[in-house]
Design an enzyme around this catalytic site. Sequence first.
Site, PDB file in Angstrom:
ATOM      1  N   GLU A  83     -18.917  20.084  16.216  1.00 30.28           N
ATOM      2  CA  GLU A  83     -18.108  20.669  17.279  1.00 30.28           C
ATOM      3  C   GLU A  83     -18.884  21.718  18.063  1.00 30.28           C
ATOM      4  O   GLU A  83     -18.841  21.744  19.303  1.00 30.28           O
ATOM      5  CB  GLU A  83     -16.846  21.299  16.672  1.00 30.28           C
ATOM      6  CG  GLU A  83     -16.007  22.119  17.631  1.00 30.28           C
ATOM      7  CD  GLU A  83     -15.364  21.288  18.734  1.00 30.28           C
ATOM      8  OE1 GLU A  83     -14.751  21.884  19.627  1.00 30.28           O
ATOM      9  OE2 GLU A  83     -15.480  20.047  18.703  1.00 30.28           O
ATOM     10  N   HIS A  86     -21.617  20.364  20.407  1.00 30.67           N
ATOM     11  CA  HIS A  86     -20.971  19.850  21.615  1.00 30.67           C
ATOM     12  C   HIS A  86     -20.617  20.987  22.567  1.00 30.67           C
ATOM     13  O   HIS A  86     -20.836  20.888  23.789  1.00 30.67           O
ATOM     14  CB  HIS A  86     -19.705  19.071  21.219  1.00 30.67           C
ATOM     15  CG  HIS A  86     -18.904  18.585  22.382  1.00 30.67           C
ATOM     16  ND1 HIS A  86     -19.422  17.792  23.372  1.00 30.67           N
ATOM     17  CD2 HIS A  86     -17.597  18.791  22.716  1.00 30.67           C
ATOM     18  CE1 HIS A  86     -18.485  17.522  24.279  1.00 30.67           C
ATOM     19  NE2 HIS A  86     -17.379  18.123  23.900  1.00 30.67           N
ATOM     20  N   HIS A 145      -9.337  15.480  28.433  1.00 31.94           N
ATOM     21  CA  HIS A 145     -10.683  15.999  28.221  1.00 31.94           C
ATOM     22  C   HIS A 145     -11.717  14.893  28.383  1.00 31.94           C
ATOM     23  O   HIS A 145     -12.774  15.104  28.983  1.00 31.94           O
ATOM     24  CB  HIS A 145     -10.761  16.611  26.815  1.00 31.94           C
ATOM     25  CG  HIS A 145     -11.942  17.500  26.611  1.00 31.94           C
ATOM     26  ND1 HIS A 145     -12.348  18.441  27.528  1.00 31.94           N
ATOM     27  CD2 HIS A 145     -12.825  17.591  25.580  1.00 31.94           C
ATOM     28  CE1 HIS A 145     -13.416  19.073  27.077  1.00 31.94           C
ATOM     29  NE2 HIS A 145     -13.727  18.567  25.897  1.00 31.94           N
TER      30      HIS A 145
END
Length: 382
Positions: A83, A86, A145
């Site tokens: 995460e 990213h 998203h």
Amino acid sequence: MMVKSKHLDQDKGYLFLLYGSLFLALIVVALGAFTRLTEAGLGCPDWPGCYGFLTVPQSAEHIAKAVQAFPDAPVEVQKAWNEMIHRYVAGTLGLLVALIAFLAWRKPSRDKTLPSILLAVICFQAALGMWTVTMNLMPIVVMGHLLGGFTTVTLLFLLCLFERRRVHSAANVSAETGDEAIVGAEQQDVQVNIDDEPASPAPHRIGGKLKLLAVSALVAVGLQIALGGWTSANYAAVVCTQLPVCEADWAGNYDVSAFHPISPTNETYQYGVLNFDQRVTIHATHRIGAMVVSVLVLLLAFAVRRPLGAIASISLVAALLLQISLGVTNVVALLPLSVAVAHNVCGLLLLLVVVKTTLGVFARQTSAARTSLRESGRLSHG
């Protein structure tokens, strides 16, 4: 000559920034898919940091603090890193987009509309990234998203096309007429075509039907991407394991409520909250959408083979076949991670190819109209 060289060098540097940002945006999309598919979307329960830190907590002391602060979210280091990597790369892209907008407004000849839209999209995309975490993977936010990432790449792709053509046109003018031309070009917009070759009379007439087909294919690809995002966000990717549509009675149990944008209230949406029939409905619709897209893209490829050339036609067919192959592999191999990520990226590739083809159709039509107008003028004065 120094003035000409200075301006051209600045434009080449700007183009390099655009190309680099486009490449980084593609990486962000791939990393986003990887994060989602490894169930790392909630790898860090807060935003923009991770368990209250700027990086992933790894020492015993930091992990103890993280557990105390977030007792309902046990630390999984690997998912947290997925995460945060990213986020780091996406944050870098955001800074580059801000730089692009700044540089665009500093030079009169550069397009300002696309960079401004791009900056707005990237800001909203950051908000969606935050809401993805704070709203615990609500499907509509997750899908938004994904669409925001695809929109960012598409806008950068368009900006690269237009700016490359503008720079090449300005370079050609300056080579022929000297410094005054390049300085003058800075004060006015340069006519941009998206084709790599100079504008010339179209050897084949482009009618309204071809333009309608191109727009229809583009809209269908966009809707199919949204369907893919909805399928992934609702964990419906593996509910059907047979071809061509689904082994379950999807037609008899088709449930349109599966597409309601507001999902049933739940503490977390990880692993999905919809029932089996609803997930089958989503998956089956996505497959039917793939069939519709395939027909439209193949028809478009056949229709543009003469007005736009063999390369445009082959590019459409190649991108489509690759995407279909990856989709089928996802089904028969039960969603292997590498193939699933590639399926996301190839969907984006197909979108970009269709976007460029659609622009080519309209640009060639405009070019043909201008040529016809010039010919009419010459005849009237002949």
